[in-house]
Design an enzyme around this catalytic site. Structure first.
Site, PDB file in Angstrom:
ATOM      1  N   GLY A   1       0.839  -1.342   0.009  1.00  0.00           N
ATOM      2  CA  GLY A   1       0.034  -0.122  -0.163  1.00  0.00           C
ATOM      3  C   GLY A   1       0.939   1.333   0.034  1.00  0.00           C
ATOM      4  O   GLY A   1       0.117   2.395   0.130  1.00  0.00           O
TER       5      GLY A   1
ATOM      6  N   GLY B   1       2.511   2.991  -2.279  1.00  0.00           N
ATOM      7  CA  GLY B   1       2.123   4.139  -3.448  1.00  0.00           C
ATOM      8  C   GLY B   1       0.900   4.553  -3.341  1.00  0.00           C
ATOM      9  O   GLY B   1       0.676   5.888  -3.291  1.00  0.00           O
TER      10      GLY B   1
END
Length: 261
Positions: A206, A208
């Site tokens: 998670g 990005g």
């Protein structure tokens, strides 16, 4: 009124990325998060077991429902798996007077493809020009531009290649390079090199989505692009440091790390 931020992205049933990560980030950073779901995934710490795209009319209806009544101070886009969805979302964003953060999601943390090859040209031609900030990682840079980054010195070439498609700013995320986690933010005129120590933690699912949502949250609160990205980098670095095991594979970053510090 509390700043309002809209995420247009896919759902991660494991809660570590996608819509779920976006909304957690927005809550942590003091804005009101809203969502347009573009796809539903069956996903956990081991990978993506299935994905189902929503129809364009469902995406358009969610967007209009939120924007026409509640309004937004920033928008973040994530998983848009097909050319049709990219085109629908780009058309909607072209009419909005708010900053847009485009995270051109191509591949999941586990290597699962989340963007059809046939959609790449639509991302280049239609979606990237709507972006106040585009936030590709090195794999996405290669996918979109053909530029392969092997060292920090290559980040400028990568940034120039992405800027050629029309975003106002690009943040090239160099997290896959060895050494410190270094990113390059530029609009083609000024440069900001953002560095953070690399934390020895495999639980980074998670990252990005979280960074892009943090940037959108800071922009919604009125920060300029360099200030918003700097604050978002600080937040995601702390979230990576606090990432935790979940299931049998790669766990998520900790979106609530500041509450537990």
């Amino acid at each position: 009124m509390i700043p309002r931020v809209l995420t247009v992205a896919g759902s991660d049933s494991g809660g570590g990325a996608g819509i779920q990560a976006d909304l957690k980030t927005m809550l942590a950073l003091g804005v009101h998060g809203m969502s347009v779901v573009t796809a539903v995934t069956a996903q956990n710490s081991l990978g993506v077991q299935g994905a189902w795209e929503l129809p364009a009319e469902a995406v358009r209806a969610q967007y209009r429902s939120v924007v026409d009544d509640i309004g937004v101070q920033a928008v973040k886009t994530g998983m848009l798996s097909s050319a049709g969805l990219v085109e629908t979302v780009a058309e909607l964003l072209a009419t909005i007077d708010a900053p847009v953060v485009v995270d051109p999601v191509g591949v999941s943390k586990h290597g699962d493809a989340l963007l059809a090859a046939s959609a790449l040209e639509s991302v280049r031609r239609l979606l990237l020009p709507t972006a106040t900030v585009a936030t590709p990682n090195l794999d996405e840079v290669a996918q979109l531009t053909g530029v392969h980054v092997a060292a920090e010195d290559d980040l400028r070439e990568a940034a120039a290649a992405v800027l050629a498609y029309g975003p106002a700013w690009v943040l090239i995320k160099g997290g896959h390079l060895p050494g410190d986690a270094v990113d390059l933010l530029t609009d083609g005129r000024e440069e900001h090199w953002l560095r953070a120590p690399r934390h020895d933690n495999r639980h980074t699912h998670g990252t990005g989505c979280t960074l892009a949502s943090a940037i959108a949250s800071e922009l919604a609160k009125g920060a300029g692009v360099p200030e918003a990205v700097t604050a978002a980098k600080r937040y995601v670095t702390g979230a990576i440091r606090a990432g935790f095991a979940l299931g049998g594979g790669i766990g998520p970053v900790d979106h609530g790390w500041e509450f537990r510090s």
